[in-house]
Motif scaffolding. Structure first.
Motif, PDB file in Angstrom:
ATOM      1  N   SER B  24      32.635 -26.683  15.574  1.00  0.00           N
ATOM      2  CA  SER B  24      32.021 -27.981  15.875  1.00  0.00           C
ATOM      3  C   SER B  24      30.521 -27.949  15.600  1.00  0.00           C
ATOM      4  N   CYS B  25      29.985 -26.792  15.398  1.00  0.00           N
ATOM      5  CA  CYS B  25      28.585 -26.699  14.976  1.00  0.00           C
ATOM      6  C   CYS B  25      28.558 -26.996  13.482  1.00  0.00           C
ATOM      7  N   PRO B  26      27.841 -28.007  13.072  1.00  0.00           N
ATOM      8  CA  PRO B  26      27.856 -28.358  11.646  1.00  0.00           C
ATOM      9  C   PRO B  26      27.397 -27.194  10.761  1.00  0.00           C
ATOM     10  N   HIS B  28      27.947 -24.022  11.625  1.00  0.00           N
ATOM     11  CA  HIS B  28      28.860 -22.919  11.931  1.00  0.00           C
ATOM     12  C   HIS B  28      28.154 -21.632  12.363  1.00  0.00           C
ATOM     13  N   VAL B  29      27.241 -21.781  13.274  1.00  0.00           N
ATOM     14  CA  VAL B  29      26.611 -20.592  13.862  1.00  0.00           C
ATOM     15  C   VAL B  29      27.719 -19.755  14.504  1.00  0.00           C
ATOM     16  N   ASP B  30      27.690 -18.447  14.282  1.00  0.00           N
ATOM     17  CA  ASP B  30      28.732 -17.568  14.845  1.00  0.00           C
ATOM     18  C   ASP B  30      28.419 -17.329  16.329  1.00  0.00           C
ATOM     19  N   VAL B  31      28.659 -18.349  17.095  1.00  0.00           N
ATOM     20  CA  VAL B  31      28.303 -18.343  18.518  1.00  0.00           C
ATOM     21  C   VAL B  31      28.969 -17.175  19.252  1.00  0.00           C
ATOM     22  N   LYS B  32      30.228 -16.928  18.895  1.00  0.00           N
ATOM     23  CA  LYS B  32      30.990 -15.890  19.595  1.00  0.00           C
ATOM     24  C   LYS B  32      30.326 -14.515  19.453  1.00  0.00           C
ATOM     25  N   ILE B  59      12.882 -24.066  15.752  1.00  0.00           N
ATOM     26  CA  ILE B  59      13.013 -25.505  16.021  1.00  0.00           C
ATOM     27  C   ILE B  59      14.393 -25.807  16.603  1.00  0.00           C
ATOM     28  N   VAL B  60      15.421 -25.299  15.931  1.00  0.00           N
ATOM     29  CA  VAL B  60      16.787 -25.602  16.368  1.00  0.00           C
ATOM     30  C   VAL B  60      17.038 -25.074  17.776  1.00  0.00           C
ATOM     31  N   SER B  61      16.479 -23.898  18.064  1.00  0.00           N
ATOM     32  CA  SER B  61      16.728 -23.314  19.385  1.00  0.00           C
ATOM     33  C   SER B  61      16.154 -24.184  20.496  1.00  0.00           C
ATOM     34  N   ILE B  63      15.581 -27.853  20.138  1.00  0.00           N
ATOM     35  CA  ILE B  63      15.949 -29.282  20.202  1.00  0.00           C
ATOM     36  C   ILE B  63      17.327 -29.600  19.645  1.00  0.00           C
ATOM     37  N   CYS B  64      18.155 -28.578  19.437  1.00  0.00           N
ATOM     38  CA  CYS B  64      19.492 -28.894  18.932  1.00  0.00           C
ATOM     39  C   CYS B  64      20.233 -29.737  19.962  1.00  0.00           C
ATOM     40  N   ASP B  65      20.974 -30.702  19.484  1.00  0.00           N
ATOM     41  CA  ASP B  65      21.736 -31.575  20.384  1.00  0.00           C
ATOM     42  C   ASP B  65      23.076 -30.954  20.774  1.00  0.00           C
ATOM     43  N   HIS B  66      23.297 -29.750  20.388  1.00  0.00           N
ATOM     44  CA  HIS B  66      24.437 -28.880  20.736  1.00  0.00           C
ATOM     45  C   HIS B  66      25.789 -29.557  20.945  1.00  0.00           C
ATOM     46  N   PRO B  67      26.341 -30.103  19.873  1.00  0.00           N
ATOM     47  CA  PRO B  67      27.709 -30.636  19.993  1.00  0.00           C
ATOM     48  C   PRO B  67      28.720 -29.537  20.351  1.00  0.00           C
ATOM     49  N   CYS B  68      28.368 -28.302  20.073  1.00  0.00           N
ATOM     50  CA  CYS B  68      29.248 -27.170  20.383  1.00  0.00           C
ATOM     51  C   CYS B  68      29.598 -27.129  21.866  1.00  0.00           C
ATOM     52  N   GLN B  69      28.625 -27.488  22.701  1.00  0.00           N
ATOM     53  CA  GLN B  69      28.857 -27.364  24.142  1.00  0.00           C
ATOM     54  C   GLN B  69      29.889 -28.359  24.674  1.00  0.00           C
ATOM     55  N   ILE B  83      24.982 -22.847  25.389  1.00  0.00           N
ATOM     56  CA  ILE B  83      24.800 -22.200  24.087  1.00  0.00           C
ATOM     57  C   ILE B  83      23.376 -22.400  23.560  1.00  0.00           C
ATOM     58  N   SER B  84      22.902 -23.623  23.679  1.00  0.00           N
ATOM     59  CA  SER B  84      21.578 -23.915  23.146  1.00  0.00           C
ATOM     60  C   SER B  84      20.499 -23.106  23.865  1.00  0.00           C
ATOM     61  N   LYS B  85      20.648 -23.031  25.171  1.00  0.00           N
ATOM     62  CA  LYS B  85      19.679 -22.232  25.946  1.00  0.00           C
ATOM     63  C   LYS B  85      19.752 -20.751  25.559  1.00  0.00           C
ATOM     64  N   LEU B  86      20.945 -20.303  25.241  1.00  0.00           N
ATOM     65  CA  LEU B  86      21.077 -18.907  24.842  1.00  0.00           C
ATOM     66  C   LEU B  86      20.390 -18.665  23.496  1.00  0.00           C
ATOM     67  N   GLU B  87      20.473 -19.658  22.627  1.00  0.00           N
ATOM     68  CA  GLU B  87      19.798 -19.514  21.331  1.00  0.00           C
ATOM     69  C   GLU B  87      18.287 -19.417  21.530  1.00  0.00           C
ATOM     70  N   ARG B  88      17.818 -20.208  22.465  1.00  0.00           N
ATOM     71  CA  ARG B  88      16.370 -20.140  22.755  1.00  0.00           C
ATOM     72  C   ARG B  88      16.005 -18.755  23.310  1.00  0.00           C
ATOM     73  N   ILE B 214      20.049 -33.583  15.267  1.00  0.00           N
ATOM     74  CA  ILE B 214      19.177 -32.850  14.346  1.00  0.00           C
ATOM     75  C   ILE B 214      19.947 -31.762  13.603  1.00  0.00           C
ATOM     76  N   ILE B 215      20.960 -31.203  14.246  1.00  0.00           N
ATOM     77  CA  ILE B 215      21.726 -30.161  13.563  1.00  0.00           C
ATOM     78  C   ILE B 215      22.548 -30.792  12.430  1.00  0.00           C
ATOM     79  N   GLN B 216      22.900 -32.069  12.641  1.00  0.00           N
ATOM     80  CA  GLN B 216      23.595 -32.794  11.586  1.00  0.00           C
ATOM     81  C   GLN B 216      22.658 -33.036  10.407  1.00  0.00           C
TER      82      GLN B 216
HETATM   83  S1  SF4 Z   1      23.469 -25.192  19.821  1.00  0.00           S
HETATM   84 FE1  SF4 Z   1      23.374 -26.280  17.885  1.00  0.00          FE
HETATM   85  S2  SF4 Z   1      23.007 -24.707  16.374  1.00  0.00           S
HETATM   86 FE2  SF4 Z   1      23.726 -23.710  18.201  1.00  0.00          FE
HETATM   87  S3  SF4 Z   1      25.912 -23.526  17.912  1.00  0.00           S
HETATM   88 FE3  SF4 Z   1      25.566 -25.397  19.079  1.00  0.00          FE
HETATM   89  S4  SF4 Z   1      25.429 -26.955  17.494  1.00  0.00           S
HETATM   90 FE4  SF4 Z   1      25.211 -25.031  16.444  1.00  0.00          FE
END
Ligand code: SF4
Ligand code: SF4
Ligand code: SF4
Ligand SMILES: [Zn+2]
Lengths: 68, 755
Positions: B24-26, B28-32, B59-61, B63-69, B83-88, B214-216
């Protein structure tokens, strides 16, 4: 392959009344044939395979051939 | 297996598909993987993982709108992972590698990009890497476009943005700020070979999350760049781009067993997490995967991977005959129970795959017969004159029914066969014939198609000879084999008949018996009438049933299936033990082999006929009467046939005795136990001695006056050490091997049971 060649117990071929000696025999399994040395009767060729050989080395060889 | 078939099986297993967060991340960040790094306190590993797919990680870390979550599986059991907070946190605690983008192969084609926001810049970097000469036109004085406005929200800073955009400084991308393009064609058309207007959607193949994501935007930039590149090269715009943007995963994740766990982080909009908080949060990640079938099957688990891999491995090995060993062990470790097929959301049944692997190996002579020699010979014995019997009910000329108790019930509990037959003749009208024999399952399970077909043909002939009666079985495997092999055959289970017409089986005092559980036979998986009848019978007898989670159509195999208890004894034991531990209640089974397996591995169990006929029964006690040597099982079958013939039909059992049968041997219990472990029958031993004494070929040990002799009736060579006193032969050792010695092929006279 050498499997067994000492006749410590003085085993004899019952038919020929002769002491078994190290001798050549053939082993065949799954289309492979190879020579082995085993205790055999020098006259009629009767072979002897003791229990530990059958369950040890020979089983290993079986497994190897089956796994090929 | 044919290639398309392999593909079909393989495609059913979605275990290696990406989890929902990734798809669902446009981008495809390997979140796992990223989260796994964080969990191990490796923030640098994590940030590298993140950066791989994201051109502007700082930047993404933020303000990403994190549809993944939104789709995170944790959502339902404690709340999505942040997830977004973890990226930060990755950016803040890990060491971001300095990235340098180099063109793969330079061309002199020129590209104009209109708009210096995230999508424009992403496209610029992508196309530059592809080798184009890229120029970006931005109407403002600084890059970034709309995200500049986020600085005042307090999430983003000028410094972070500049740090990310530094990436462009190290490239030859031309940046034209303060340069407004009003008429693209007019201003750029002639100079550039390709133009991307980041305000338009013309180059997009699929729409995504919309304007505010923004990730889109980043994804749009990349997608448009791919389209432009393809357009310029004149290749297909759409081919192979199925999962380029966000999509819905087909990975199945069962969260039923997972403990709910909420985040420990107190929500705060602007600040990041501490290192400790990030690690704690990462620990909540369930590392989405399927593995549903693997969790319930010891075989699949032991192999260490999952069905998609196994299908390929088995099929490849069988087809190209390489790495045979691995696949042979695999197909011989599957009980063919079909549980995986029930569990798998896509219905991948490894039984089909393993069965076809067995057949393939046997066809190509890569399945040594010795592996299945014992059970196959047991089948031949059951179908020889020692046991085989076909009769109409006494005094009748025809049979409306015929009772086929199977080969194992007669071997393990011959009196049950007698009683059941008596019951049937007393309760059913129209004649109940009797047919003793084996359905042929051991031949099928060893991959020997010819032998199996031959056996099935014989059964079919006999059934036709009997006038195509309704077959009553006491074994679910017989039912399965017959219904698959014989067209038009009508089968009923013995249990249904007991249940429908057995008034006398009513238990004396209801609800005084212990609580038991039913272990359904795996071959009866798709037979709900059997499940029902067995339970109804037990209730009538006064038993209360506590069901196991895996029962009825989801039942497990006792480990006899597929002959695994012969080909992989340690795994079979593990399977039986694991199953046994699924309930502390006594098992009630309705298959003689289930009974044998559980008795052997010391699980307290009862055969349903034990209960129907009120055999003395103490809860929790192992049932010693089912611990019977293989030789005794042969004897039981002969005894049963003799008894039936004599008591019911008043006939003597006609059978020519084999000459070796009269040999009088003496065995200790210990030797008998060893023989059973080594799959050596008393008849094998007698054959060796008979042969040795007949031909004089034996070895003499003068020290103890023992003789040692061998005999090879089929693929196995048997050895016996014995002494002689009068006409009694005392046995000291019995062993066997598969290798053939001396190549001297002995006559097979004593091997073939006369049919
Ligand atoms: S937070 Fe954004 S960049 Fe990170 S996995 Fe989710 S959609 Fe992708
Ligand atoms: S043993 Fe049963 S569950 Fe396991 S792979 Fe074979 S058929 Fe599937
Ligand atoms: S249940 Fe097993 S075979 Fe089916 S998708 Fe999951 S891992 Fe693959
Ligand atoms: Zn000799």
């Amino acid at each position: 392959m050498k499997l067994e060649f000492e006749n410590k117990e003085g085993l004899m071929c019952s038919k020929c009344r002769l002491l078994l000696e190290p001798g050549k025999a053939h082993i065949t399994y799954l289309k492979s044939t190879f020579p082995v040395e085993l205790l055999t009767c020098p006259k009629c060729g009767e072979v002897y395979v003791p229990e530990d050989l059958a369950l040890g080395k020979m089983q290993e060889v079986e497994k190897n051939l089956e796994d090929k | 297996m044919k290639r398309p078939e392999i593909r079909e099986y393989e495609d059913k297993c979605t275990q290696n598909y990406a989890p929902a967060c990734i798809t669902s991340c446009p981008m495809h960040v390997d979140v796992k993987t990223m989260i796994r790094y964080i969990e191990k306190d490796d923030f640098t590993g994590a940030v590298n993982c993140f950066q791989k797919n994201i051109p502007f990680p700082r930047i993404v870390s933020r303000i990403c709108d994190h549809p993944c979550q939104l789709v995170c599986k944790r959502e339902e059991i404690g709340g999505s992972i942040l997830i977004s907070k973890l990226e930060r946190a990755c950016i803040e605690f890990g060491e971001l590698k300095k990235k340098k983008i180099k063109p793969i192969k330079k061309t002199n084609k020129k590209i104009a990009i209109v708009g210096g926001g995230l999508s424009g810049l992403t496209a610029a970097l992508f196309l530059y890497e592809k080798g184009y000469q890229v120029t970006v036109f931005e109407k403002e004085g600084k890059l970034g476009g709309r995200i500049r406005s986020r600085v005042k929200d307090g999430l983003l800073s000028e410094e972070l943005m500049d740090a990310d955009f530094k990436l462009l400084d190290d490239t030859d991308i031309q940046l034209r700020c303060n340069c407004q393009i009003t008429d693209i064609e007019e201003q750029l058309g002639e100079i550039f070979d390709g133009i991307y207007d980041s305000r338009s959607k013309d180059l997009l193949i699929e729409s995504g999350y919309g304007e505010d994501s923004i990730i889109q935007k980043i994804c749009d930039g990349r997608s448009s760049a791919i389209s432009l590149d393809r357009q310029i090269k004149g290749v297909s715009l759409t081919e192979g781009r199925e999962n380029e943007v966000a999509y819905k995963t087909e990975l199945y994740v069962n969260i039923g067993q997972i403990e709910p766990r909420a985040t420990t982080v107190t929500p705060r909009l602007l600040d990041g997490l501490t290192e400790a908080e990030a690690i704690k949060e990462a620990e909540r990640c369930i590392q989405c995967e399927c593995m549903e079938c693997v969790k319930q099957c010891k075989f699949l688990e032991t192999e260490g991977s999952y069905p998609k891999k196994y299908v390929r491995e088995i099929a490849n090995n069988v087809n190209i005959m390489m790495g045979i060993r691995k696949s042979k062990n695999m197909v011989n470790s599957c009980t063919l129970c079909g549980l995986c097929g029930e569990i798998c959301p896509n219905g991948l049944n490894m039984a089909d795959v393993c069965m076809s692997g067995k057949v393939g190996l046997a066809e190509k002579n890569h399945m040594p017969e010795a592996i299945h020699d014992f059970p196959v010979n047991d089948m031949l014995f059951a179908n020889s004159n020692y046991f085989k019997l076909l009769r109409h009910q006494v005094g009748m000329e025809e049979s409306k029914y015929i009772f086929f108790p199977g080969c194992q019930l007669g071997a393990l509990a011959p009196t049950h066969v007698l009683k059941a037959y008596q019951f049937l003749t007393e309760n059913l009208r129209g004649g109940v014939g009797l047919y003793l024999g084996c359905c042929g399952a051991p031949a099928a399970w060893s991959g020997r198609v010819d032998l199996f077909n031959q056996t099935s043909e014989e059964v079919k002939d006999n059934w036709e000879k009997a006038g195509k009666p309704i077959v009553i079985t006491a074994c679910a495997t017989c039912t399965k084999m017959f219904s698959e092999q014989i067209e038009g055959i009508q089968i009923e289970s013995l249990w249904e008949i007991y249940d429908s017409c057995g008034a006398e089986i009513q238990g004396p005092i209801a609800n005084t018996h212990p609580v038991i559980t039913v272990h359904d036979a795996c071959t009866a998986r798709h037979d709900p009438n059997v499940h029902k009848a067995v339970r109804s019978l037990l209730k009538k007898k006064g038993y209360r049933i506590e069901e196991m989670k895996y029962s009825r159509d989801m039942t497990k195999c006792c480990s006899f299936g597929g002959l695994v208890s012969f080909t992989n004894t340690s795994l079979a034991k593990e399977m039986t033990d694991t199953r046994a531990m699924e309930s502390d209640k006594d098992f009630v089974v309705y298959c003689a082999m289930c009974k044998e397996r559980f008795t052997k591995e010391a699980k307290s169990s009862r055969h349903i006929l034990d209960l129907i006929y009120d055999e003395p029964y103490k809860s929790g006690e192992r049932d010693h009467k089912y611990i019977i040597s293989y030789s005794k099982r042969h004897e039981n079958r002969i005894m049963l046939k003799r008894k039936l013939l004599k008591e019911i039909w008043g006939e003597e059992m006609e059978r020519e005795k084999e000459p070796y049968e009269d040999i009088n041997i003496k065995l200790t219990d210990e030797i008998e136990r060893i023989m059973d472990d080594r799959l050596i029958l008393v008849s094998d031993i007698k054959k060796v001695i008979y042969h040795a004494e007949d031909t004089g070929s034996k070895i003499w040990n003068p020290n103890n006056n023992h003789y040692t002799a061998k005999f090879q009736p089929g693929v196995i060579t048997y050895w016996v050490e014995y002494s002689i006193e009068g006409d009694v032969y005392t046995i000291y050792k019995a062993y066997s091997h598969r290798l053939e010695i001396n190549k001297k092929i002995e006559e097979n006279a004593h091997r073939k049971y006369r049919l």
